[in-house]
Design an enzyme around this catalytic site. Structure first.
Site, short mmCIF file in Angstrom:
data_model
loop_
_atom_site.label_atom_id
_atom_site.label_comp_id
_atom_site.label_asym_id
_atom_site.label_seq_id
_atom_site.Cartn_x
_atom_site.Cartn_y
_atom_site.Cartn_z
CD GLU A 236 2.60 -10.72 -28.95
OE1 GLU A 236 1.51 -10.15 -28.77
OE2 GLU A 236 3.17 -10.74 -30.05
CB ALA A 237 3.09 -6.34 -22.48
CB CYS B 141 -5.81 3.50 -41.21
SG CYS B 141 -7.38 2.90 -41.87
#
Length: 195
Positions: A79-80, A136
């Site tokens: 979660e940088a 996607c």
């Protein structure tokens, strides 16, 4: 999102352990989806981790750790994107002055397509960058993410940080991101979701 970044982080840390080297795992204190101080992947693997607070001096934290009996061979940060620019600079200082490799895993942009401050600093100062890709719903490379509301409608506005999971975010290519933001076109509900 949905690229397996936490899985890759956990696998790399496992590789260090398997060779008898100690990894040091850190994640954002604010991300409690898997529990406080846990790095978890959507495929079901997890590991406990230390946490970093928004204004914490990471150089001091890492220097203490590196000077102690549990001197890590490598530091992994999940979660940088939630790092501040000052904290990224502190990590650069740790790499240079403490001689410890640091691998950061996080998102580049938020649901509005804007860089997170930590991500912008990492893009500017990191020695090396590697992209972990996802796709996607149309099959193209997903480089963006959209936040969905409870009625599966795209949310073009809101706070930059909102911790959420599969119920909140969808990874999209730029074309479908534009359709969601500009025209309110929701992606299919079976679209790939957050890691």
């Amino acid at each position: 999102m949905n690229a397996g970044k936490s899985t890759v982080l956990l696998q790399a840390a496992y590789n260090y352990r398997e060779r008898g080297m100690l990894p040091y795992l850190i994640t954002a204190q604010m991300d409690t989806r898997a529990g406080q101080g846990m790095i978890a992947s959507r495929i079901g693997i997890d590991q406990p981790a230390d946490t970093f607070a928004p204004d914490e001096d990471l150089f001091a934290k890492l220097q203490t750790r590196c000077d102690g009996p549990n001197n890590p061979a490598c530091i992994f940060i999940d979660e940088a994107q939630f790092l501040s620019a000052a904290q990224v600079w502190q990590l650069c200082k740790a790499v240079d002055d403490l001689g410890v490799p640091i691998m950061c895993y996080g998102l580049r942009v938020d649901f509005k397509g804007e860089l997170f401050p930590g991500s912008a600093a990492l893009l500017a100062w990191a020695d090396e960058m590697r992209e972990i890709r996802t796709i996607c719903h149309c099959g193209k490379k997903a480089t963006m993410v959209i936040r969905m509301d409870e009625n599966w409608e795209p949310m073009p506005d809101g706070a930059q940080v909102q911790i959420g999971g599969n119920e909140t975010y969808v990874s999209l290519c730029r074309r479908h991101f534009r359709a969601a933001i500009e025209d309110g076109v929701a992606p299919p509900q079976n679209a790939p979701l957050l890691d």
